[in-house]
Scaffold this motif. Structure first.
Motif, PDB file in Angstrom:
ATOM      1  N   SER A   1      42.686   2.452 -63.793  1.00 55.39           N
ATOM      2  CA  SER A   1      42.570   3.837 -64.207  1.00 55.39           C
ATOM      3  C   SER A   1      42.406   3.892 -65.721  1.00 55.39           C
ATOM      4  N   PRO A   2      41.719   4.912 -66.218  1.00 56.00           N
ATOM      5  CA  PRO A   2      41.624   5.041 -67.670  1.00 56.00           C
ATOM      6  C   PRO A   2      42.967   5.411 -68.310  1.00 56.00           C
ATOM      7  N   ASP A   3      43.971   5.724 -67.478  1.00 54.13           N
ATOM      8  CA  ASP A   3      45.300   5.997 -68.005  1.00 54.13           C
ATOM      9  C   ASP A   3      45.838   4.730 -68.662  1.00 54.13           C
ATOM     10  N   LEU A   4      46.236   4.838 -69.914  1.00 54.40           N
ATOM     11  CA  LEU A   4      46.674   3.680 -70.700  1.00 54.40           C
ATOM     12  C   LEU A   4      47.731   2.852 -69.996  1.00 54.40           C
ATOM     13  N   TRP A   5      48.805   3.484 -69.573  1.00 55.39           N
ATOM     14  CA  TRP A   5      49.928   2.725 -69.035  1.00 55.39           C
ATOM     15  C   TRP A   5      49.643   2.168 -67.648  1.00 55.39           C
ATOM     16  N   LYS A   6      48.852   2.860 -66.849  1.00 48.19           N
ATOM     17  CA  LYS A   6      48.445   2.306 -65.557  1.00 48.19           C
ATOM     18  C   LYS A   6      47.558   1.082 -65.770  1.00 48.19           C
ATOM     19  N   SER A   7      46.685   1.162 -66.755  1.00 49.41           N
ATOM     20  CA  SER A   7      45.820   0.029 -67.061  1.00 49.41           C
ATOM     21  C   SER A   7      46.624  -1.159 -67.567  1.00 49.41           C
ATOM     22  N   VAL A   8      47.605  -0.898 -68.423  1.00 50.96           N
ATOM     23  CA  VAL A   8      48.468  -1.977 -68.928  1.00 50.96           C
ATOM     24  C   VAL A   8      49.193  -2.637 -67.758  1.00 50.96           C
ATOM     25  N   ASP A   9      49.741  -1.842 -66.853  1.00 47.21           N
ATOM     26  CA  ASP A   9      50.418  -2.398 -65.677  1.00 47.21           C
ATOM     27  C   ASP A   9      49.467  -3.227 -64.822  1.00 47.21           C
ATOM     28  N   ALA A  10      48.250  -2.730 -64.629  1.00 46.92           N
ATOM     29  CA  ALA A  10      47.276  -3.449 -63.811  1.00 46.92           C
ATOM     30  C   ALA A  10      46.892  -4.782 -64.459  1.00 46.92           C
ATOM     31  N   LEU A  11      46.692  -4.786 -65.766  1.00 45.28           N
ATOM     32  CA  LEU A  11      46.360  -6.031 -66.470  1.00 45.28           C
ATOM     33  C   LEU A  11      47.530  -7.009 -66.412  1.00 45.28           C
ATOM     34  N   TRP A  12      48.741  -6.501 -66.597  1.00 46.62           N
ATOM     35  CA  TRP A  12      49.933  -7.353 -66.517  1.00 46.62           C
ATOM     36  C   TRP A  12      50.049  -7.967 -65.123  1.00 46.62           C
ATOM     37  N   ALA A  13      49.862  -7.159 -64.092  1.00 49.04           N
ATOM     38  CA  ALA A  13      49.962  -7.653 -62.718  1.00 49.04           C
ATOM     39  C   ALA A  13      48.899  -8.722 -62.452  1.00 49.04           C
ATOM     40  N   TRP A  14      47.719  -8.510 -62.966  1.00 49.91           N
ATOM     41  CA  TRP A  14      46.641  -9.486 -62.807  1.00 49.91           C
ATOM     42  C   TRP A  14      47.024 -10.811 -63.472  1.00 49.91           C
ATOM     43  N   LEU A  15      47.593 -10.740 -64.661  1.00 48.30           N
ATOM     44  CA  LEU A  15      48.013 -11.965 -65.360  1.00 48.30           C
ATOM     45  C   LEU A  15      49.188 -12.642 -64.668  1.00 48.30           C
ATOM     46  N   GLU A  16      50.066 -11.838 -64.075  1.00 47.75           N
ATOM     47  CA  GLU A  16      51.242 -12.387 -63.404  1.00 47.75           C
ATOM     48  C   GLU A  16      50.908 -13.011 -62.051  1.00 47.75           C
ATOM     49  N   ALA A  17      49.771 -12.625 -61.473  1.00 46.80           N
ATOM     50  CA  ALA A  17      49.378 -13.166 -60.163  1.00 46.80           C
ATOM     51  C   ALA A  17      49.212 -14.676 -60.275  1.00 46.80           C
TER      52      ALA A  17
ATOM     53  N   THR B   1      55.205  -7.492 -70.525  1.00 48.90           N
ATOM     54  CA  THR B   1      55.769  -8.761 -70.078  1.00 48.90           C
ATOM     55  C   THR B   1      57.261  -8.835 -70.394  1.00 48.90           C
ATOM     56  N   LEU B   2      57.666  -8.194 -71.471  1.00 50.41           N
ATOM     57  CA  LEU B   2      59.063  -8.239 -71.904  1.00 50.41           C
ATOM     58  C   LEU B   2      59.927  -7.133 -71.308  1.00 50.41           C
ATOM     59  N   THR B   3      59.303  -6.054 -70.837  1.00 55.07           N
ATOM     60  CA  THR B   3      60.089  -4.941 -70.298  1.00 55.07           C
ATOM     61  C   THR B   3      59.322  -4.255 -69.172  1.00 55.07           C
TER      62      THR B   3
ATOM     63  N   GLY C   1      53.750 -21.373 -66.734  1.00 57.37           N
ATOM     64  CA  GLY C   1      54.540 -20.190 -66.442  1.00 57.37           C
ATOM     65  C   GLY C   1      55.872 -20.252 -67.158  1.00 57.37           C
ATOM     66  N   GLY C   2      56.786 -19.420 -66.741  1.00 55.91           N
ATOM     67  CA  GLY C   2      58.126 -19.420 -67.314  1.00 55.91           C
ATOM     68  C   GLY C   2      58.131 -19.087 -68.790  1.00 55.91           C
ATOM     69  N   ARG C   3      59.061 -19.707 -69.500  1.00 59.25           N
ATOM     70  CA  ARG C   3      59.208 -19.435 -70.943  1.00 59.25           C
ATOM     71  C   ARG C   3      57.976 -19.848 -71.732  1.00 59.25           C
ATOM     72  N   GLU C   4      57.353 -20.962 -71.329  1.00 58.81           N
ATOM     73  CA  GLU C   4      56.142 -21.404 -72.027  1.00 58.81           C
ATOM     74  C   GLU C   4      55.005 -20.408 -71.831  1.00 58.81           C
ATOM     75  N   GLY C   5      54.866 -19.899 -70.611  1.00 60.00           N
ATOM     76  CA  GLY C   5      53.846 -18.895 -70.347  1.00 60.00           C
ATOM     77  C   GLY C   5      54.092 -17.627 -71.151  1.00 60.00           C
ATOM     78  N   LEU C   6      55.356 -17.232 -71.257  1.00 57.42           N
ATOM     79  CA  LEU C   6      55.729 -16.073 -72.062  1.00 57.42           C
ATOM     80  C   LEU C   6      55.350 -16.300 -73.529  1.00 57.42           C
ATOM     81  N   LEU C   7      55.689 -17.469 -74.048  1.00 56.50           N
ATOM     82  CA  LEU C   7      55.352 -17.793 -75.435  1.00 56.50           C
ATOM     83  C   LEU C   7      53.841 -17.760 -75.649  1.00 56.50           C
ATOM     84  N   LEU C   8      53.086 -18.328 -74.729  1.00 61.80           N
ATOM     85  CA  LEU C   8      51.631 -18.333 -74.864  1.00 61.80           C
ATOM     86  C   LEU C   8      51.058 -16.920 -74.838  1.00 61.80           C
TER      87      LEU C   8
END
Length: 117
Positions: free
Chosen positions: A8-24, A91-93, A32-39
């Motif tokens: 969606s063009p909605d900022l926060w929905k898009s952020v969630d969708a991108l985060w979910a895609w990266l988390e898949a 990713t942090l919250t 993954g894990g702490r190293e993935g978070l750092l990267l």
């Protein structure tokens, strides 16, 4: 046909969708894990570097390349920085909107404060 849902063009929905895609579970993202978070946090430095490269290119400051970018390229790279930062925050919250708006309010109040009218 793509399996990806256009966010969606909605900022926060898009952020969630991108985060979910990266988390898949993606085979090309083995860390993954702490190293993935750092990267993911370090990705911001890469994006900021691309802003610098675009500004240098827009101003023709690399004698070997001359004018290699436009100011529209700089705008796009700045957008990439913002998107990357918001996804990193997600990713942090689980509630980046609340964290961001609270911080923006504090920065705005500290910077602009109450000015005599």
């Amino acid at each position: 046909m793509s399996d990806h849902v256009v966010p969606s063009p909605d900022l926060w929905k898009s952020v969630d969708a991108l985060w979910a895609w990266l988390e898949a579970d993606q085979p090309d993202q083995p860390v993954g894990g702490r190293e993935g978070l750092l990267l993911r946090m370090l990705k911001l430095s890469e994006e900021v570097g691309e802003v610098s490269e675009a500004v240098i290119g827009a101003m023709g400051q690399n004698p070997r390349k001359g004018v290699s970018h436009s100011w529209e390229d700089v705008q796009g790279e700045l957008c990439d920085v913002v998107i990357t930062a918001l996804v990193a925050l997600r990713t942090l919250t689980p509630d980046p909107r609340e964290v961001f708006h609270g911080h923006l309010s504090r920065v705005t109040e500290r910077s602009l404060g109450h000015r005599p009218g």
